[in-house]
Design a protein around this motif. Structure first.
Motif, PDB file in Angstrom:
ATOM      1  N   THR A   1       0.841  -1.191   0.000  1.00  0.00           N
ATOM      2  CA  THR A   1       0.000   0.000   0.000  1.00  0.00           C
ATOM      3  C   THR A   1       0.882   1.249   0.000  1.00  0.00           C
ATOM      4  O   THR A   1       2.104   1.166   0.192  1.00  0.00           O
ATOM      5  CB  THR A   1      -0.893   0.050   1.255  1.00  0.00           C
ATOM      6  OG1 THR A   1      -0.051   0.201   2.413  1.00  0.00           O
ATOM      7  CG2 THR A   1      -1.734  -1.207   1.386  1.00  0.00           C
TER       8      THR A   1
ATOM      9  N   ARG B   1      -8.994   6.412   0.279  1.00  0.00           N
ATOM     10  CA  ARG B   1      -9.578   5.642   1.384  1.00  0.00           C
ATOM     11  C   ARG B   1     -10.080   4.296   0.884  1.00  0.00           C
ATOM     12  O   ARG B   1     -11.269   3.992   0.907  1.00  0.00           O
ATOM     13  CB  ARG B   1     -10.718   6.436   2.022  1.00  0.00           C
ATOM     14  CG  ARG B   1     -11.143   5.868   3.375  1.00  0.00           C
ATOM     15  CD  ARG B   1     -12.007   6.840   4.146  1.00  0.00           C
ATOM     16  NE  ARG B   1     -12.168   6.428   5.522  1.00  0.00           N
ATOM     17  CZ  ARG B   1     -12.691   7.190   6.480  1.00  0.00           C
ATOM     18  NH1 ARG B   1     -13.078   8.410   6.191  1.00  0.00           N
ATOM     19  NH2 ARG B   1     -12.820   6.745   7.693  1.00  0.00           N
ATOM     20  N   GLU B   2      -9.128   3.493   0.381  1.00  0.00           N
ATOM     21  CA  GLU B   2      -9.498   2.168  -0.080  1.00  0.00           C
ATOM     22  C   GLU B   2      -9.893   1.306   1.112  1.00  0.00           C
ATOM     23  O   GLU B   2      -9.591   1.624   2.255  1.00  0.00           O
ATOM     24  CB  GLU B   2      -8.342   1.519  -0.857  1.00  0.00           C
ATOM     25  CG  GLU B   2      -7.126   1.164  -0.034  1.00  0.00           C
ATOM     26  CD  GLU B   2      -6.107   2.274   0.028  1.00  0.00           C
ATOM     27  OE1 GLU B   2      -4.956   1.977   0.398  1.00  0.00           O
ATOM     28  OE2 GLU B   2      -6.442   3.422  -0.265  1.00  0.00           O
TER      29      GLU B   2
ATOM     30  N   SER C   1      -7.687   0.545   4.331  1.00  0.00           N
ATOM     31  CA  SER C   1      -6.443   1.288   4.151  1.00  0.00           C
ATOM     32  C   SER C   1      -5.687   1.318   5.471  1.00  0.00           C
ATOM     33  O   SER C   1      -6.225   1.749   6.494  1.00  0.00           O
ATOM     34  CB  SER C   1      -6.757   2.724   3.706  1.00  0.00           C
ATOM     35  OG  SER C   1      -5.643   3.567   3.917  1.00  0.00           O
TER      36      SER C   1
ATOM     37  N   TRP D   1      -9.433  12.462   3.327  1.00  0.00           N
ATOM     38  CA  TRP D   1      -9.414  11.240   2.520  1.00  0.00           C
ATOM     39  C   TRP D   1      -9.979  11.500   1.133  1.00  0.00           C
ATOM     40  O   TRP D   1     -10.927  12.268   0.961  1.00  0.00           O
ATOM     41  CB  TRP D   1     -10.193  10.124   3.210  1.00  0.00           C
ATOM     42  CG  TRP D   1      -9.761   9.864   4.618  1.00  0.00           C
ATOM     43  CD1 TRP D   1     -10.535   9.886   5.729  1.00  0.00           C
ATOM     44  CD2 TRP D   1      -8.433   9.564   5.075  1.00  0.00           C
ATOM     45  NE1 TRP D   1      -9.789   9.627   6.854  1.00  0.00           N
ATOM     46  CE2 TRP D   1      -8.493   9.425   6.476  1.00  0.00           C
ATOM     47  CE3 TRP D   1      -7.204   9.407   4.431  1.00  0.00           C
ATOM     48  CZ2 TRP D   1      -7.374   9.128   7.241  1.00  0.00           C
ATOM     49  CZ3 TRP D   1      -6.088   9.112   5.192  1.00  0.00           C
ATOM     50  CH2 TRP D   1      -6.177   8.975   6.582  1.00  0.00           C
TER      51      TRP D   1
END
Length: 222
Positions: free
Chosen positions: A24, A79-80, A83, A169
């Protein structure tokens, strides 16, 4: 130091690398700086003596710097689902380890005692973000002949990160710089239009980002 670019990887983007490695943006920022340091400063000083490790070529250092800025600008703020950056900040808040000292406007930041690894990682990342933001604020304010606004705008951005990070975000870091500058100018009753700030921003950042990307960043401000 001459590098041959592989046809298979020359079009590879950092988010493709994240997908391939299942890493990430947060993971990347935690290891990128120490990795470059280990292959440059530490190697030069003889701290790392393995024959498998050599001084990192300047071209790769420059490329990693560009990628790091990209990640700090926007990829980190996506903002996956699950996260880690979102999750870590939520945990720090729950453990009352927020905000990190870099975001404290008071001259006497809160004493946290023994800090967690996550706290140190987030603090390290925000130092990078703030260094980037300050240089851009300074450049923008100087271009607009508003040099005295640099510190108030910078402190406003820090206040947003410290107290309202949830609204950051899915945004670009430059959004807060532009909005903070406009907000400060309105507060002190300085007659400057938001369009003027945007025009200056595009002129300054166009050479680095390109006009299309600059306009895209601006259009996404809500």
């Amino acid at each position: 130091q001459k590098l041959q670019v592989s046809n298979r990887i020359q079009n590879l983007r950092i988010y493709n690398v994240f997908d391939i490695t299942q890493a990430t943006a947060y993971d990347f920022l935690r290891v990128c700086g120490p990795f470059v340091k280990a292959l440059t400063t530490d190697t030069a000083r003889g701290k790392i003596t393995s024959p498998l490790i050599f001084d990192l070529p300047k071209a790769l250092q420059d490329d990693l710097s560009v990628v790091e800025v990209n990640v700090l600008d926007s990829l980190l703020w996506g903002r996956e689902l699950n996260s880690p950056f979102v999750r870590v900040i939520s945990t720090l808040k729950a453990n009352k380890e927020w905000p990190p000292p870099e975001l404290c406007l008071d001259d006497s930041p809160v004493e946290y005692g023994e800090c967690s690894v996550e706290f140190n990682s987030v603090s390290y990342i925000f130092r990078k973000i703030l260094k980037l933001v300050y240089s851009r604020i300074q450049e923008l304010c100087n271009d607009l002949e508003l040099a005295k606004f640099v510190r108030p705008v910078y402190d406003t951005v820090r206040f947003i990160f410290a107290n309202h990070v949830d609204i950051c975000w899915n945004r670009h870091v430059d959004h807060w710089m532009l909005c903070a500058l406009y907000g400060v100018s309105r507060t002190v009753k300085k007659d400057i239009k938001f369009a003027t700030i945007v025009d200056s921003y595009v002129v300054i950042r166009r050479s680095e980002l390109g006009a299309v990307t600059c306009q895209r960043v601006v259009r996404q401000i809500q």
